[in-house]
Design a protein around this motif. Structure first.
Motif, short mmCIF file in Angstrom:
data_model
loop_
_atom_site.label_atom_id
_atom_site.label_comp_id
_atom_site.label_asym_id
_atom_site.label_seq_id
_atom_site.Cartn_x
_atom_site.Cartn_y
_atom_site.Cartn_z
N HIS A 3 61.13 37.40 102.52
CA HIS A 3 62.01 36.42 101.90
C HIS A 3 61.35 35.04 101.83
N ALA A 4 60.73 34.60 102.89
CA ALA A 4 60.11 33.27 102.91
C ALA A 4 58.95 33.20 101.93
N ARG A 5 58.15 34.23 101.87
CA ARG A 5 57.02 34.25 100.94
C ARG A 5 57.51 34.32 99.49
N ALA A 6 58.54 35.12 99.26
CA ALA A 6 59.10 35.23 97.90
C ALA A 6 59.68 33.88 97.46
N ALA A 7 60.35 33.20 98.37
CA ALA A 7 60.91 31.88 98.04
C ALA A 7 59.79 30.90 97.72
N ALA A 8 58.72 30.93 98.51
CA ALA A 8 57.58 30.03 98.26
C ALA A 8 56.96 30.31 96.90
N GLU A 9 56.84 31.58 96.56
CA GLU A 9 56.28 31.93 95.25
C GLU A 9 57.20 31.50 94.12
N ALA A 10 58.51 31.62 94.32
CA ALA A 10 59.46 31.20 93.29
C ALA A 10 59.41 29.69 93.08
N PHE A 11 59.35 28.93 94.17
CA PHE A 11 59.23 27.47 94.05
C PHE A 11 57.96 27.10 93.30
N ALA A 12 56.85 27.77 93.64
CA ALA A 12 55.57 27.47 92.99
C ALA A 12 55.62 27.81 91.50
N LEU A 13 56.24 28.92 91.15
CA LEU A 13 56.36 29.30 89.74
C LEU A 13 57.20 28.27 88.99
N ASP A 14 58.28 27.82 89.61
CA ASP A 14 59.12 26.79 89.00
C ASP A 14 58.31 25.52 88.76
N ARG A 15 57.47 25.15 89.72
CA ARG A 15 56.62 23.96 89.55
C ARG A 15 55.63 24.15 88.40
N GLN A 16 55.08 25.35 88.29
CA GLN A 16 54.12 25.59 87.22
C GLN A 16 54.78 25.42 85.86
N VAL A 17 55.97 25.94 85.69
CA VAL A 17 56.70 25.81 84.43
C VAL A 17 57.02 24.33 84.18
N LEU A 18 57.54 23.65 85.18
CA LEU A 18 57.89 22.24 85.05
C LEU A 18 56.67 21.40 84.64
N PHE A 19 55.55 21.62 85.30
CA PHE A 19 54.37 20.80 85.02
C PHE A 19 53.74 21.14 83.68
N THR A 20 53.59 22.42 83.39
CA THR A 20 52.89 22.76 82.15
C THR A 20 53.75 22.56 80.91
N ARG A 21 55.05 22.70 81.04
CA ARG A 21 55.91 22.61 79.85
C ARG A 21 56.61 21.27 79.68
N VAL A 22 56.75 20.50 80.77
CA VAL A 22 57.52 19.26 80.68
C VAL A 22 56.67 18.04 81.07
N ILE A 23 56.21 17.99 82.30
CA ILE A 23 55.61 16.77 82.83
C ILE A 23 54.26 16.46 82.17
N LEU A 24 53.35 17.40 82.15
CA LEU A 24 52.03 17.11 81.57
C LEU A 24 52.13 16.77 80.08
N PRO A 25 52.90 17.52 79.27
CA PRO A 25 53.04 17.10 77.86
C PRO A 25 53.66 15.70 77.72
#
Length: 156
Positions: A3-25
Motif C-alpha cells: 500500500h505505501a509503495r503503491a501510494a508513493a508511485e501514484a503520487f509520483a505519477l500525479d506529479r509527472q502529469v502535473l509537471f509535463t502537462r501543466v507546469i512546464l508548458p
C-alpha cells in the motif's frame, strides 16, 4: 508494504502529469511568472518513509514523476514550521475531516516535524541550489502569508 509503495508511485505519477502537462508548458509560455505549489516531492520524502521503512528517499527519488518535478527545482522552498502541539490543536479544530488517521496522532506529527529537518530530505533541494526559507507557522495564517509574500517580493 504494498500500500505505501503503491501510494508513493501514484503520487509520483500525479506529479509527472502535473509537471509535463501543466507546469512546464506554463513556464515555457510565461517564463517570468511564479508557480506556487503546495506539497511536492518534499512531502513524499518526509511522509512516506515514516509509513513504511522499505520506502526510502533514494527509491522515491528514482520514480519518474518525482524526477520530473526535480528536473525544474524550485527557486525557493518554504518550510512552514509548526509545533506538534499547534498541529494537534488545528487538527482538533477541523469539522470537515476527522478520519482518525495516523497523521492525526501527535507522535506522528513529532516524527514528521523531524523529517522535514532531516538532511536526507532536504538534500535534493540543497544540491539543486534551491533557497530554503523557514517560516514560523505557529503565527496566524495572515502573518504566515505576509512572511511568504515578503520573501517573494524581496526575490524580485
Amino acid at each position: 508494504s504494498y500500500h505505501a509503495r503503491a501510494a508513493a508511485e501514484a503520487f509520483a505519477l500525479d506529479r509527472q502529469v502535473l509537471f509535463t502537462r501543466v507546469i512546464l508548458p506554463f513556464l515555457q509560455a510565461r517564463p517570468n511568472r511564479y508557480v506556487l505549489q503546495e506539497r511536492g516531492v518534499i512531502s513524499s520524502l518526509a511522509y512516506q518513509p515514516l509509513q513504511d521503512e522499505t520506502v526510502t528517499v533514494d527509491w522515491l527519488l528514482s520514480l519518474a514523476g518525482n524526477r520530473a518535478e526535480l528536473s525544474r527545482p524550485p527557486d525557493i522552498l518554504f518550510l512552514l514550521r509548526l509545533t506538534s502541539d499547534e498541529a494537534m490543536k488545528r487538527l482538533g479544530g477541523r469539522l470537515d475531516k476527522i478520519d482518525g488517521h495516523i497523521y492525526e496522532e501527535q507522535s506522528f506529527q513529532e516524527r514528521l516535524i523531524a523529517r522535514y529537518r532531516d538532511p536526507e530530505v532536504l538534500r535534493p533541494y540543497q544540491a539543486a541550489g534551491t533557497r530554503i526559507v523557514e517560516i514560523d507557522a505557529n503565527q496566524s495564517p495572515a502573518a504566515v502569508g505576509q512572511a511568504v509574500c515578503a520573501v517573494l517580493v524581496e526575490k524580485r
